[in-house]
Write an enzyme that holds these catalytic residues in place. Structure first.
Site, short mmCIF file in Angstrom:
data_model
loop_
_atom_site.label_atom_id
_atom_site.label_comp_id
_atom_site.label_asym_id
_atom_site.label_seq_id
_atom_site.Cartn_x
_atom_site.Cartn_y
_atom_site.Cartn_z
NE ARG A 1 -2.97 -8.23 7.47
CZ ARG A 1 -3.48 -8.59 8.65
NH1 ARG A 1 -4.02 -9.77 8.81
NH2 ARG A 1 -3.45 -7.75 9.66
NE ARG B 1 -6.22 0.75 12.34
CZ ARG B 1 -5.09 0.64 11.65
NH1 ARG B 1 -4.21 1.62 11.67
NH2 ARG B 1 -4.83 -0.44 10.93
CE LYS C 1 -0.38 0.13 5.06
NZ LYS C 1 -1.28 0.16 6.22
CG HIS D 1 -4.04 -4.41 11.77
ND1 HIS D 1 -3.57 -4.49 10.47
CD2 HIS D 1 -3.11 -3.72 12.46
CE1 HIS D 1 -2.41 -3.87 10.39
NE2 HIS D 1 -2.10 -3.40 11.58
CE1 TYR E 1 13.24 31.99 4.55
CE2 TYR E 1 12.80 29.64 4.54
CZ TYR E 1 12.82 30.86 3.90
OH TYR E 1 12.42 30.93 2.59
CG ASP F 1 11.95 24.57 -2.36
OD1 ASP F 1 10.99 23.83 -2.65
OD2 ASP F 1 11.84 25.80 -2.20
CB CYS G 1 14.19 25.60 3.40
SG CYS G 1 15.27 26.67 4.38
#
Length: 412
Positions: free
Chosen positions: A244, A157, A59, A189, A287, A338, A336
């Protein structure tokens, strides 16, 4: 060893390789499928010793590693099933040519189930309304639905609670009797499997046994599955018919503090230096100027940031390390969107040099677990957070044999 590069978050369609000698991507997640095969071999071997089959969970685009490529590698290494959360993820595997058993388990009742039923995808259901929606999709698809009934055994859940379990089973058995469905499995689960001796595991196992008994009393003998990565590795008594493993497939150990893990991490995140500069003592970096150079410093700018999966909190207090020229160097200043800045010390660094942000940990290098520990999260979040088209996924070791669908599974 063949390598493919794709955009992280994209499918695994082949992309032309770089020309020999050409510069690599400025930011990339390198996925080692031989590590995946190693891990799945260990996990499926442990399961087989208990008489259980193995479902590799892929997943969230294979936990950020690439679902189709990981799925093929896992199937070639001993897994008989693949597991996903969403209908789209399941159908993507089918579109990639994977025809073996796939279980999909997280839906809302008003989704369109017909394509998944038509594609032979097993579907988990947790309520009578949910089951009715899947059966309606099966009618449109013109074939019976393959069902796994999920019981809530204590996680709180998804899954039918005990009071609603008899009604769900009644409807599923009726659908099986008139050919609208096949009840393939009953599952649940675990809540605290990363603590192998925690008593909740035995409580949940007993609750699942009660749920299975209710189904068997109606004349159906489903496969049973409960064990996740941690239970696959530590609780053979919970292997039942099918395990699993998820995070362990990718080489990240689910046990909180393993002394020595037999698993091999499959992802390495790295980038290339965009700029090198010298700054004087007292120069602020990034920053807020939370870090200023204590003396003259050489700094390297690396073009990955929190938009690419580097948590902004990673450098709260200068804790983030990277590997540069086989040395461990600190990131300085705030992470930051980027980019990050590395204090190079006395290293001779040039633009274009490779920086490893996390990887296997060989030679004391940074790891996804280390990142997670630094910011109080789990390594699942770290690897699944590597995303976006700016980070290229380079897949190593995708063999031709992996591209064939591998049939099999636990009484599939």
């Amino acid at each position: 060893m063949r390598a493919e590069t794709v955009g992280v978050g994209c499918d695994d369609a082949a992309v032309p390789e770089s020309e020999p000698g050409s510069p690599g991507p400025r930011a990339e997640a390198v996925v080692d499928l031989d590590a995946v095969r190693h891990n799945v071999g260990l996990l499926s071997g442990a399961a087989a010793a208990s008489g259980a089959a193995t479902m590799a969970v892929v997943k969230a685009d294979g936990y950020g590693h690439g679902a189709a490529a990981v799925g093929r590698a896992a199937l070639s290494a001993g897994a008989g099933w693949l597991g996903v959360a969403t209908l789209e993820e399941a159908l993507d595997l089918r579109a990639a040519g994977i025809t073996g058993p796939v279980l999909c388990w997280l839906h809302v009742p008003d989704e369109e189930f017909a394509p998944a039923v038509a594609a032979g995808v097993d579907l988990s259901v947790s309520s009578r309304d949910h089951l009715a929606a899947v059966l309606a999709g099966a009618a449109r698809a013109g074939r019976p639905a393959r069902l796994h009934l999920k019981a809530d055994t204590g996680l709180g859940r998804n899954g039918a609670p005990p009071a609603e379990w008899p009604g769900l089973v009644e409807d599923a058995v009726a659908a099986a009797a008139d050919g609208r469905a096949e009840v393939v499995g009953v599952w649940s689960h675990l809540a605290q499997a990363d603590e192998p001796s925690h008593p909740t595991q035995d409580v949940q196992a007993a609750a699942l046994a009660d749920a299975v008994r209710h189904v068997r009393d109606r004349g159906i003998d489903p496969i049973r599955h409960l064990a996740n990565s941690a239970a696959t590795m530590t609780r053979p008594d919970l292997h039942l018919d099918l395990v699993r493993p998820g995070i362990a497939v990718y080489g990240l150990d689910p046990i909180a503090q393993p002394e020595v893990s037999p698993l091999r991490p499959a992802m390495t995140l790295r980038g290339r230096v965009a700029l090198v500069k010298r700054v004087p003592a007292g120069h602020g970096v990034s920053y807020g100027h939370e870090w200023t150079s204590p003396g003259p410093a050489v700094l390297a700018l690396v073009p990955l940031g929190y938009a690419d999966g580097v948590p902004r909190r990673m450098n709260n207090g200068g804790r983030m390390r990277v590997r540069l020229h086989d040395e461990i160097r600190p990131v300085v200043g705030r992470v930051c969107m980027d980019q990050v800045v590395v204090d190079c010390g006395d290293l001779d660094v040039r633009a274009g040099d490779t920086v490893e942000l996390f990887g296997t940990g060989a030679g004391g290098g940074p790891t996804a677990r280390e990142w997670a520990d630094e910011i109080g999260t789990i390594h699942y979040e770290i690897v699944t957070g590597v995303h976006g088209r700016r980070v290229r996924r380079t897949v190593l070791g995708e063999h031709t044999a992996d591209r064939a669908a591998v049939p099999g599974g636990a009484r599939a």
